[in-house]
Scaffold this active site. Structure first.
Site, PDB file in Angstrom:
ATOM      1  CG  ASP A 113      -2.033   1.011   1.124  1.00  0.00           C
ATOM      2  OD1 ASP A 113      -2.307   1.501   0.012  1.00  0.00           O
ATOM      3  OD2 ASP A 113      -2.629   1.337   2.169  1.00  0.00           O
ATOM      4  N   GLY A 114       0.318   2.332  -0.565  1.00  0.00           N
ATOM      5  CA  GLY A 114       0.969   3.632  -0.488  1.00  0.00           C
ATOM      6  C   GLY A 114       1.607   4.116  -1.779  1.00  0.00           C
ATOM      7  CG  HIS A 122       0.284   2.053  -9.335  1.00  0.00           C
ATOM      8  ND1 HIS A 122      -0.005   1.699  -8.031  1.00  0.00           N
ATOM      9  CD2 HIS A 122      -0.804   2.737  -9.795  1.00  0.00           C
ATOM     10  CE1 HIS A 122      -1.222   2.153  -7.723  1.00  0.00           C
ATOM     11  NE2 HIS A 122      -1.719   2.791  -8.768  1.00  0.00           N
ATOM     12  CD1 TRP A 135       7.469   6.534  -2.387  1.00  0.00           C
ATOM     13  CD2 TRP A 135       7.123   7.041  -4.540  1.00  0.00           C
ATOM     14  NE1 TRP A 135       8.704   6.653  -2.986  1.00  0.00           N
ATOM     15  CE2 TRP A 135       8.520   6.969  -4.316  1.00  0.00           C
ATOM     16  CE3 TRP A 135       6.671   7.339  -5.822  1.00  0.00           C
ATOM     17  CZ2 TRP A 135       9.459   7.188  -5.319  1.00  0.00           C
ATOM     18  CZ3 TRP A 135       7.600   7.563  -6.824  1.00  0.00           C
ATOM     19  CH2 TRP A 135       8.978   7.491  -6.578  1.00  0.00           C
ATOM     20  NE  ARG A 188      -4.155   6.797  -7.509  1.00  0.00           N
ATOM     21  CZ  ARG A 188      -4.080   6.502  -6.202  1.00  0.00           C
ATOM     22  NH1 ARG A 188      -3.904   7.463  -5.320  1.00  0.00           N
ATOM     23  NH2 ARG A 188      -4.209   5.264  -5.795  1.00  0.00           N
ATOM     24  CG  LEU A 228       9.373 -16.974  -3.568  1.00  0.00           C
ATOM     25  CD1 LEU A 228       9.071 -17.113  -2.083  1.00  0.00           C
ATOM     26  CD2 LEU A 228       9.771 -15.528  -3.890  1.00  0.00           C
ATOM     27  N   GLY A 262       0.113   5.480  -4.352  1.00  0.00           N
ATOM     28  CA  GLY A 262      -0.484   6.763  -4.717  1.00  0.00           C
ATOM     29  C   GLY A 262       0.102   7.907  -3.909  1.00  0.00           C
TER      30      GLY A 262
HETATM   31  C1  FPP Z   1      -1.711   0.216  -3.423  1.00  0.00           C
HETATM   32  O1  FPP Z   1      -1.311   1.564  -3.442  1.00  0.00           O
HETATM   33  C2  FPP Z   1      -1.172  -0.567  -4.544  1.00  0.00           C
HETATM   34  C3  FPP Z   1      -1.914  -1.098  -5.564  1.00  0.00           C
HETATM   35  C4  FPP Z   1      -3.362  -0.984  -5.634  1.00  0.00           C
HETATM   36  C5  FPP Z   1      -1.285  -1.850  -6.677  1.00  0.00           C
HETATM   37  C6  FPP Z   1      -0.035  -2.609  -6.404  1.00  0.00           C
HETATM   38  C7  FPP Z   1       0.655  -2.864  -7.686  1.00  0.00           C
HETATM   39  C8  FPP Z   1       1.987  -2.844  -7.920  1.00  0.00           C
HETATM   40  C9  FPP Z   1       2.976  -2.652  -6.851  1.00  0.00           C
HETATM   41  C10 FPP Z   1       2.532  -3.005  -9.296  1.00  0.00           C
HETATM   42  C11 FPP Z   1       2.265  -4.245 -10.047  1.00  0.00           C
HETATM   43  C12 FPP Z   1       2.454  -5.505  -9.307  1.00  0.00           C
HETATM   44  C13 FPP Z   1       3.228  -6.559  -9.657  1.00  0.00           C
HETATM   45  C14 FPP Z   1       3.102  -7.810  -8.845  1.00  0.00           C
HETATM   46  C15 FPP Z   1       4.225  -6.554 -10.745  1.00  0.00           C
HETATM   47  P1  FPP Z   1      -2.420   2.684  -3.523  1.00  0.00           P
HETATM   48  O2  FPP Z   1      -2.541   3.088  -4.948  1.00  0.00           O
HETATM   49  O3  FPP Z   1      -3.660   2.222  -2.880  1.00  0.00           O
HETATM   50  O4  FPP Z   1      -1.735   3.837  -2.687  1.00  0.00           O
HETATM   51  P2  FPP Z   1      -2.477   4.996  -1.859  1.00  0.00           P
HETATM   52  O5  FPP Z   1      -3.211   4.329  -0.759  1.00  0.00           O
HETATM   53  O6  FPP Z   1      -1.328   5.822  -1.383  1.00  0.00           O
HETATM   54  O7  FPP Z   1      -3.359   5.715  -2.825  1.00  0.00           O
END
Ligand code: FPP
Length: 248
Positions: free
Chosen positions: A22-23, A39, A27, A35, A133, A25
């Protein structure tokens, strides 16, 4: 100072670690970017953590990459996440192969775009004989979906007299979940300072140790994973028993 890597007890490595990434967005926002850039940087963290988990002998790593609820994000963000997934899989398959990593996906994959699934299956297939893994991507996943899905399948098997109601117990129920092949996670990590489970593994985390860190996912690296594991190893897991019962 000793690194967290050096403080890990190799005899107490959790078999299964699950992570709520999480986080991304926030970041991006802190760095004055859109956003999607968050990612993108999150993929770097995935690489580092997969590497780290493999190095210390974690057997299963489940990453919450896309939740059922994430479908409700703006269309552009959903598309960007799907694109990133394909891109990451394509770019990383060789190094996953070199690192002896297997790949699996859990979730309600039906609504996933066909080309994403195709890509995923191709990668899964290439890595299927690896013995290191097991990387499990939770995609279009939610814990409640998993439980409902298992319940429907059990109901069908009861209706068709394949199983008897009396035989429904913890192990039978678990065998109908999408995680039937893996042990329940000993450790669940969530980044970004939020103290929630957000519909991730629900049934499976009944006895998991929970670890929360303020770090945003794009800043998380294998050393942070090692720190979480050291923390986990210093806890006493009692599974509802008393301390005396554990040591006797
Ligand atoms: C949460 O941050 C993250 C996500 C919804 C997506 C996670 C995806 C990746 C890390 C990239 C692709 C994955 C792989 C396995 C290659 P958020 O957008 O909710 O952040 P915020 O809470 O700060 O808005």
């Amino acid at each position: 100072m000793m690194s967290f890597r050096d403080r890990i007890d190799n005899n107490k490595i959790p078999k299964h670690v699950a992570i709520i990434m999480d986080g991304n967005g926030r970041w991006a926002e802190r760095h004055g970017k859109i956003r999607v850039v968050g990612h993108e940087h999150g993929v770097e963290s995935v690489r580092s953590v997969v590497e780290g988990a493999g190095e210390i002998g974690v057997q299963h790593l489940t990453l919450y990459a896309f939740s059922t609820e994430n479908w409700d994000r703006p269309r552009e963000e959903v598309e960007a996440l799907m694109g990133l997934l394909v891109q990451a899989i394509e770019a990383e398959t060789d190094s996953l192969m070199e690192n002896n990593v297997r790949l699996d996906a859990i979730g309600d994959l039906d609504p996933m775009p066909a080309h994403v699934l195709e890509n995923l299956n191709k990668c899964k297939d290439r890595l299927k004989n690896n013995t290191g893994l097991n990387l499990i991507l939770a995609l279009s996943y939610s814990g409640q979906w998993d439980i409902l899905n298992a319940t429907k399948k059990i109901a069908q098997d009861v209706a068709s007299q394949k199983i008897d109601i009396e035989t429904i117990d913890h192990d039978l129920f678990s065998s109908y979940l999408s995680t039937s092949e893996v042990p329940e996670p000993e450790l669940l990590i969530r980044t970004s300072g939020e103290y929630r489970i957000s519909n991730f593994l629900l049934w499976q985390i009944a006895y998991s140790e929970l670890y929360f860190t303020q770090k945003l996912w794009p800043d998380f690296r294998k050393e942070d994973l090692f720190e979480a594991i050291v923390d986990y190893q210093n806890r006493e897991r009692r599974f509802g028993k008393t301390r005396e019962q554990l040591t006797s």
